[in-house]
Design a protein around this motif. Sequence first.
Motif, mmCIF file in Angstrom:
data_model
loop_
_atom_site.group_PDB
_atom_site.id
_atom_site.type_symbol
_atom_site.label_atom_id
_atom_site.label_comp_id
_atom_site.label_asym_id
_atom_site.label_seq_id
_atom_site.Cartn_x
_atom_site.Cartn_y
_atom_site.Cartn_z
ATOM 1 N N LEU A 122 42.257 31.701 32.858
ATOM 2 C CA LEU A 122 43.105 32.143 33.966
ATOM 3 C C LEU A 122 44.238 33.035 33.484
ATOM 4 O O LEU A 122 44.644 33.972 34.160
ATOM 5 C CB LEU A 122 43.688 30.949 34.731
ATOM 6 N N ARG A 123 44.746 32.751 32.280
ATOM 7 C CA ARG A 123 45.799 33.619 31.718
ATOM 8 C C ARG A 123 45.270 35.044 31.602
ATOM 9 O O ARG A 123 45.961 36.016 31.890
ATOM 10 C CB ARG A 123 46.220 33.101 30.331
ATOM 11 N N LYS A 124 44.005 35.150 31.190
ATOM 12 C CA LYS A 124 43.422 36.494 31.024
ATOM 13 C C LYS A 124 43.307 37.197 32.379
ATOM 14 O O LYS A 124 43.555 38.400 32.480
ATOM 15 C CB LYS A 124 42.050 36.396 30.352
ATOM 16 N N VAL A 125 42.939 36.434 33.403
ATOM 17 C CA VAL A 125 42.853 37.027 34.755
ATOM 18 C C VAL A 125 44.242 37.539 35.163
ATOM 19 O O VAL A 125 44.400 38.664 35.653
ATOM 20 C CB VAL A 125 42.338 35.979 35.787
ATOM 21 N N GLU A 129 37.661 37.033 42.592
ATOM 22 C CA GLU A 129 36.641 35.975 42.603
ATOM 23 C C GLU A 129 36.389 35.608 41.139
ATOM 24 O O GLU A 129 36.300 36.483 40.291
ATOM 25 C CB GLU A 129 35.334 36.462 43.238
ATOM 26 N N ILE A 130 36.267 34.317 40.863
ATOM 27 C CA ILE A 130 36.013 33.915 39.470
ATOM 28 C C ILE A 130 34.642 33.271 39.378
ATOM 29 O O ILE A 130 34.291 32.446 40.195
ATOM 30 C CB ILE A 130 37.083 32.911 38.977
ATOM 31 N N GLY A 159 38.180 21.719 47.076
ATOM 32 C CA GLY A 159 37.138 22.400 46.303
ATOM 33 C C GLY A 159 37.667 23.385 45.286
ATOM 34 O O GLY A 159 36.909 24.141 44.670
ATOM 35 N N VAL A 160 39.000 23.402 45.096
ATOM 36 C CA VAL A 160 39.602 24.340 44.134
ATOM 37 C C VAL A 160 39.229 23.943 42.707
ATOM 38 O O VAL A 160 39.163 22.756 42.377
ATOM 39 C CB VAL A 160 41.139 24.355 44.324
ATOM 40 N N LYS A 161 38.965 24.969 41.885
ATOM 41 C CA LYS A 161 38.694 24.727 40.457
ATOM 42 C C LYS A 161 39.768 25.396 39.586
ATOM 43 O O LYS A 161 39.995 25.002 38.457
ATOM 44 C CB LYS A 161 37.342 25.331 40.056
#
Length: 265
Positions: A156-159, A264-265, A104-106
Amino acid sequence: MQKNFSEYKPSRRILAKFSTGKFNFVKRAKIPLLGKIGIIGGGSLANLTILKKAKLKNILTPYGKAFYYLIKKKPLILRHGPKGDIPPHKINYRANIFTLKKLGVKFIFSFNSVGSLKKGIKPGNILIPTDYIDFDTLTFYEKNPKFITPQISEKLRKVIIKILEKLNLKFFKKGVYFNTKGPRLETKTEISLIKNFADVVGMTMAKEATLANELGLEYASVCSVDNYAHGLIKKPLSIKDIRENQNKNKKNIENIIEEILRTEI
Ligand code: HPA
């Protein structure tokens, strides 16, 4: 096995059959839908404190067996295996990425050890790549090609950048990753060629990023710069030096992982 299942077919029925049938070394796979975040780590993640308490699970995929840890319901895969004994050219990239998809990973956060192709990027630094070069791509779609346009996830880079700023770490916000095949290191001439086009060199990231993209997963990486690439400085390059620097970066990597686990995203 590869013959019948060389293409990704996202069907639970097929996977369940594979997980229970002739392959009695794997129990019936329960496929919990976990958090949307998954982590893949390399050599510098082995023996992390957080892994000592985590449960190690296995799963049989159409591409072979994969192992993952569950930490706060988020799966974490060590690409070199739980014992760290799988060299880069033997990593089952497709089984690993397929596993995260099935769980279930995104969003995949990856950690990769790299050599620097620029004198200003020093061992001990961290670099968050923006793009990559890989002339030896792997695919889930051997028979019916899927023509994706691969990319590193800007979201994701921003996270990652936020987390690194929060931890007060110094890092390079962008750069190009050159993927070599391994397991050998590069020749000096190979390095003098590729340093014109890339900033860091490693053996793993681009393979995973492409496969993740093929399955519609977002992927970004934290690169731990563990050496200068062969010939970039006078001192001869040794795998021992790379390992020593990986250990030096370990604490930072562990702190970043702990932050990702809280995200959490
Ligand atoms: N080359 C390829 N892969 C690497 C290196 C390198 O210099 N350092 C860490 N992984």
